[in-house]
Design a protein around this motif. Structure first.
Motif, mmCIF file in Angstrom:
data_model
loop_
_atom_site.group_PDB
_atom_site.id
_atom_site.type_symbol
_atom_site.label_atom_id
_atom_site.label_comp_id
_atom_site.label_asym_id
_atom_site.label_seq_id
_atom_site.Cartn_x
_atom_site.Cartn_y
_atom_site.Cartn_z
ATOM 1 N N GLU A 40 0.822 -1.204 0.000
ATOM 2 C CA GLU A 40 0.000 0.000 0.000
ATOM 3 C C GLU A 40 0.862 1.262 0.000
ATOM 4 O OE1 GLU A 40 -4.024 1.564 2.317
ATOM 5 O OE2 GLU A 40 -2.648 0.197 3.333
ATOM 6 N N VAL A 41 1.945 1.279 0.781
ATOM 7 C CA VAL A 41 2.762 2.487 0.863
ATOM 8 C C VAL A 41 3.552 2.699 -0.427
ATOM 9 C CG1 VAL A 41 4.944 1.618 1.864
ATOM 10 C CG2 VAL A 41 4.094 3.863 2.514
ATOM 11 N N PHE A 42 4.032 1.616 -1.050
ATOM 12 C CA PHE A 42 4.738 1.780 -2.316
ATOM 13 C C PHE A 42 3.772 2.133 -3.453
ATOM 14 C CE2 PHE A 42 8.321 -0.435 -0.231
ATOM 15 C CZ PHE A 42 9.334 0.437 -0.592
ATOM 16 N N ASN A 43 2.531 1.660 -3.357
ATOM 17 C CA ASN A 43 1.502 2.110 -4.285
ATOM 18 C C ASN A 43 1.290 3.614 -4.158
ATOM 19 O OD1 ASN A 43 0.339 0.209 -6.103
ATOM 20 N ND2 ASN A 43 -0.569 -0.885 -4.392
ATOM 21 N N GLN B 266 -3.387 1.662 -11.442
ATOM 22 C CA GLN B 266 -2.413 1.138 -10.487
ATOM 23 C C GLN B 266 -3.050 0.275 -9.403
ATOM 24 O OE1 GLN B 266 0.148 4.148 -8.846
ATOM 25 N NE2 GLN B 266 0.548 2.985 -7.002
ATOM 26 N N TYR B 267 -4.037 0.797 -8.709
ATOM 27 C CA TYR B 267 -4.616 0.064 -7.590
ATOM 28 C C TYR B 267 -5.392 -1.178 -8.044
ATOM 29 C CZ TYR B 267 -3.058 3.633 -4.353
ATOM 30 O OH TYR B 267 -2.273 4.470 -3.599
ATOM 31 N N PRO B 268 -6.296 -1.074 -9.043
ATOM 32 C CA PRO B 268 -6.988 -2.302 -9.464
ATOM 33 C C PRO B 268 -6.051 -3.352 -10.035
ATOM 34 C CG PRO B 268 -7.576 -0.442 -10.890
ATOM 35 C CD PRO B 268 -6.851 0.118 -9.717
ATOM 36 N N LEU B 269 -5.014 -2.931 -10.770
ATOM 37 C CA LEU B 269 -4.105 -3.899 -11.388
ATOM 38 C C LEU B 269 -3.260 -4.609 -10.333
ATOM 39 C CD1 LEU B 269 -3.211 -5.077 -14.078
ATOM 40 C CD2 LEU B 269 -1.547 -3.215 -14.288
ATOM 41 N N THR B 270 -2.713 -3.849 -9.375
ATOM 42 C CA THR B 270 -1.891 -4.494 -8.343
ATOM 43 C C THR B 270 -2.758 -5.365 -7.427
ATOM 44 O OG1 THR B 270 -2.054 -2.466 -7.004
ATOM 45 C CG2 THR B 270 -0.062 -2.768 -8.318
ATOM 46 N N ARG B 271 -4.003 -4.934 -7.187
ATOM 47 C CA ARG B 271 -4.911 -5.755 -6.379
ATOM 48 C C ARG B 271 -5.221 -7.071 -7.098
ATOM 49 N NH1 ARG B 271 -8.937 -2.349 -5.951
ATOM 50 N NH2 ARG B 271 -7.975 -1.261 -4.202
ATOM 51 N N PHE B 272 -5.455 -6.995 -8.407
ATOM 52 C CA PHE B 272 -5.736 -8.194 -9.188
ATOM 53 C C PHE B 272 -4.545 -9.149 -9.186
ATOM 54 C CE2 PHE B 272 -5.424 -10.425 -13.288
ATOM 55 C CZ PHE B 272 -6.597 -11.173 -13.261
#
Length: 414
Positions: free
Chosen positions: A141-144, A271-277
């Motif tokens: 989360e912090v690097f995101n 960024q967030y949806p892709l890394t979450r996926f």
């Protein structure tokens, strides 16, 4: 339902030091993206320097950056994160003043080298500091958030740069504004250093030397394969600021600027949806997917002239960027022993060699084959990006958490 909305849109509860790094990252990247992505255009159009020499000027920044990254990581483990970050940021501000007034080609080589040096000293230490103050479960989360800040700066910076006249006949104001932003960030770091003294690293024993950092690279096998893959991935990304800026920017500056904005906006949206996926897969699977997307996006830049298709290529390219860089930073934090975290992030600067080499190759291809050979030029560059795949695959075979006897023994010996 209200409770769910609060969770989704809550502000992350990072340590204040982490927020300082993230906000400072936004400031510094705004200044960086105001000027450096347009440097190749400026050197060609305003200073009349040929493409091959421009490629070499841009490449020397990345080459010198490799040495700076190792030194910065070692110094931060010994002296603490803040002193290294403050000194490098203050000196980096002076480099932008130099760009504003430089005229001779040799001076641009020197300034480009210093730009790479101070950037590569600062950034691994900032990433190590983020990992220091963030629990393992919150590091993705912090690097995101850090990468989000980078790309907010990337969206704002080029627009300000164009407004101030970068790439045209004016050079003074954009570079001086960037220098002022970097000076402000250095001042903020000083405030944080005195406000959070307890977060300064103070080891009873010295950290890793540069020689010991080299030993880490060649004894931690998964880390070694990660670095080898990142060599080609970083080379692929380098073309955004170097080869692509010359190829499209030499006669379509507005289109290049729009592509840069598409790149940063896509990071913000995807960024967030892709890394979450990708959390359902291993980190190295995400890196393998990222290098394939990098290659496809690069080939599209040379294949298409239509602006909409260039935008599509940039979306694909950006997806590769997100997977390789966000996941890569988290993976290094997982691999590194705590006392050698600065050394590991510093050693990751090996990738700057890939940026240096590929930026130079891109300039040579433009000079030798000509601007009309886009599919061939970017096809070659795409193949170089795909060369990362077997290294990531081999690293995956060796296992996701490879901290073994050799790095542990080294940690004890430091």
């Amino acid at each position: 339902m209200k409770t769910k909305k609060t969770k989704i849109f809550r502000i992350p509860s990072f340590h204040p030091v982490a927020w300082g790094v993230i906000i400072g990252t936004f400031l510094s990247r705004t200044g960086f993206f105001m000027t450096i992505p347009f440097l190749g255009i400026y050197l060609g159009k305003v200073k009349g320097i040929d493409p091959a020499t421009i490629g070499a000027i841009l490449a020397v920044s990345l080459f010198v950056g490799t040495l700076g990254s190792f030194a910065g990581g070692a110094l931060s483990d010994r002296l603490g994160r803040y002193p290294v970050m403050i000194a490098s940021m203050a000196a980096w501000s002076l480099v932008f003043i130099g760009f504003a007034f430089a005229d001779a080609t040799w001076l641009f080589f020197v300034l480009s080298a210093l730009n790479g040096l101070f950037r590569s000293v600062f950034e691994p230490v900032a990433r190590a500091l983020l990992a220091d103050v963030t629990p393992a479960e919150s590091r993705t989360e912090v690097f995101n958030a850090r990468y989000f800040a980078i790309n907010i700066g990337g969206a704002v910076g080029p627009l300000i740069g164009l407004k101030l006249g970068i790439g045209g006949t004016s050079s003074l104001l954009p570079f001086l504004v960037s220098a002022a932003i970097y000076a402000v960030y250095a001042a903020l770091l000083i405030v944080f250093m005195f406000s959070f003294r307890h977060m300064l690293q103070s080891n009873d024993e010295p950290g890793a030397t540069v020689k010991q950092m080299m030993k880490i690279v060649f004894t931690d096998k998964v880390f070694l394969y990660l670095l080898l893959g990142n060599f080609f991935v970083a080379g692929a990304y380098s073309h955004l600021d170097t080869t692509l800026s010359q190829y499209i920017g030499h006669d379509r500056v507005a289109v290049y600027s729009s592509l840069f904005v598409v790149n940063t906006l896509c990071v913000l949206l995807l960024q967030y949806p892709l890394t979450r996926f990708m959390k359902r897969y291993t980190s190295l699977t995400a890196l393998k997917t990222g290098c394939l997307l990098f290659g496809a996006g690069l080939f599209g830049f040379g294949l298409f002239e239509n602006t909409a298709l260039l935008f599509l290529s940039m979306i694909v390219f950006t997806m590769g960027e997100i997977l390789c860089f966000v996941v890569g930073d988290v993976l290094i934090g997982e691999i590194a022993p705590e006392r050698l975290r600065g050394a590991y992030y510093g050693a990751s600067g090996f990738a700057f060699l890939g940026q240096s080499l590929c930026a130079w190759i891109g300039g040579l291809l433009l000079q030798g084959l000509g601007f009309g050979q886009g599919p061939l030029i970017f096809g070659i560059l795409a193949l170089l990006a795909l060369a990362a795949f077997p290294f990531f695959h081999r690293g995956q075979q060796l296992g996701e958490h490879p901290v073994g006897a050799e790095p542990s023994e080294l940690s004890e010996s430091c």
